[in-house]
Scaffold this active site. Structure first.
Site, PDB file in Angstrom:
ATOM      1  N   CYS A 100       0.830  -1.192   0.000  1.00 11.70           N
ATOM      2  CA  CYS A 100       0.000   0.000   0.000  1.00 11.70           C
ATOM      3  C   CYS A 100       0.873   1.254   0.000  1.00 11.70           C
ATOM      4  CB  CYS A 100      -0.886  -0.045   1.237  1.00 11.70           C
ATOM      5  SG  CYS A 100      -2.041   1.282   1.278  1.00 11.70           S
ATOM      6  N   CYS A 200      -4.267  -1.910   5.665  1.00 11.96           N
ATOM      7  CA  CYS A 200      -4.021  -0.505   5.388  1.00 11.96           C
ATOM      8  C   CYS A 200      -5.280   0.126   4.811  1.00 11.96           C
ATOM      9  CB  CYS A 200      -2.877  -0.506   4.372  1.00 11.96           C
ATOM     10  SG  CYS A 200      -2.429   1.060   3.749  1.00 11.96           S
TER      11      CYS A 200
END
Length: 395
Positions: A100, A200
């Site tokens: 991410c 995330c």
């Protein structure tokens, strides 16, 4: 006045990062990334993005900085979620947080920030950045955060020099307690907010349910391998060269269902990862069962009793050439070279003494002491003192 875009996540760390930058005289803009819409797989009470974006907006208001939300859910699905499904299908365990950062925060998001005329992007990560010169050229260093309990440099282990050059980490010098104190003094709504757990930006996802959307359940056997099995008794062979030794040290145990006994059933080998203890639903053993290996081809999970089971440990791992990444390309070692480093194979792990060996086949990381649950698809990151200089995907 340099312009900085802060990724405001609705948490205390990014809130204080924005405050500190404003105090330092930067022109600060707050951006909230919306990366997920599908509420059917989040436990909505645990961190819905709506509450987070609302908190981010209140912080921006309090600090008197412009704020907007950007929707990156399409890129997130493509680059993170699809990648995760792909990896799990292959029986590997991906690390969405590292990805991410590489793919979303410091790529898609960074490009949006730069298009808004930003000189820098800032985040609330607990790590530091420094600058040194190599042959007269500036080289950026990624350093551990001062708070040893919160150091998040591991999550940024895939960043490039170019990404680092445009990044600021305002809270890297602070302890978490100091960050909370600043937030409380500034009366920020996030001062007491719990740290978010889970994927995330998605919040707390029920991973098996999340995976089941794509990966069909498939019943298979849970096999227990006894610690006294012959496979663990082999003497270390003598090697005719270094490569043979590296291959031996990094190779996994090869199991067959006949090597152990069936102790239960599972709903799909791809839902399990090495070192996992929860979710096996097998009782009655003197010590808890841990997953020591999974085979998605045969849909079998191999387990062993107790955290000291020999099947859990291995001394080395290999990273394929295309998955080796040097944050500091100037320190990269060439074929036949080696380098002493400290390395970790998961976020919270204390750094371990290790040696890197570069070969034709890839980069071997050999640890001084055997490591528990070296897991394919996860990242290994290596340091020289408190500088993270490279990383790679365990193959």
């Amino acid at each position: 006045m340099k312009r900085v875009v802060v990724g405001l996540s609705g948490g205390v760390d990014s809130s204080v990062a924005a405050y500190l930058l404003k105090e330092q005289g930067y022109e600060v803009i707050g951006l909230f990334m919306k990366n997920w819409h599908d509420d059917s797989v989040t436990i909505s009470k645990e961190c819905p993005w709506l509450d987070d974006s609302n908190d981010a907006m209140l912080v921006a208001e309090k600090l008197g900085i412009p704020f907007q939300t950007v929707d990156l859910s399409e890129e997130y699905k493509e680059r993170i979620v699809d990648y995760m499904f792909n990896e799990y299908e292959k029986g590997r365990t991906p690390n969405p947080d590292v990805l991410c950062n590489r793919e979303i925060k410091f790529d898609v998001f960074m490009k949006i920030a730069l298009s808004l005329g930003a000189d820098y992007v800032a985040t609330g990560h607990y790590c530091r950045k420094s600058e040194t010169k190599v042959n007269g050229e500036p080289v950026y260093q990624l350093l551990s955060g001062k708070d040893q309990n919160k150091d998040q440099s591991y999550f940024l282990c895939q960043l490039s020099q170019e990404q680092l050059s445009k990044t600021l980490f305002p809270i890297g010098e602070l302890q978490k307690s100091e960050v909370r104190k600043i937030a409380a003094e500034q009366d920020l709504v996030t001062a007491e907010k719990k740290d978010s757990q889970g994927l995330c930006f998605i919040g707390k996802v029920r991973l098996p349910e999340f995976l089941q959307q794509k990966l069909q359940p498939k019943e298979g056997a849970i096999v227990e391998i006894d610690a006294s099995e012959e496979i663990y008794q082999n003497e270390t062979p003598s090697f005719s060269n270094k490569i043979e030794e590296l291959e031996f040290l990094s190779s996994k145990y090869q199991y067959d269902p006949k090597d152990g006994k069936i102790v239960g059933k599972h709903q799909g080998a791809h839902y399990f990862t090495k070192g996992q203890r929860k979710g096996l639903a097998v009782g009655g053993t003197p010590e808890p069962l841990f997953v020591i290996e999974t085979s998605v081809e045969d849909n079998v999970i191999y387990t062993g009793q107790g955290k000291d089971h020999p099947g859990i440990y291995r001394r080395a791992l290999l990273i394929s050439p295309e998955e080796t990444h040097w944050v500091r390309p100037d320190l990269k070692i060439e074929n036949g070279e080696e380098m002493k480093v400290q390395a970790r194979i998961r976020y919270r792990q204390p750094l371990q003494e290790a040696t890197l060996h570069q070969t034709e086949k890839g980069l071997y990381v050999v640890f001084e002491k055997p490591q528990a649950s070296i897991t394919e698809g996860q990242f290994v990151a290596w340091h020289l003192d408190d500088e993270l200089i490279g990383s790679g995907v365990i193959s």
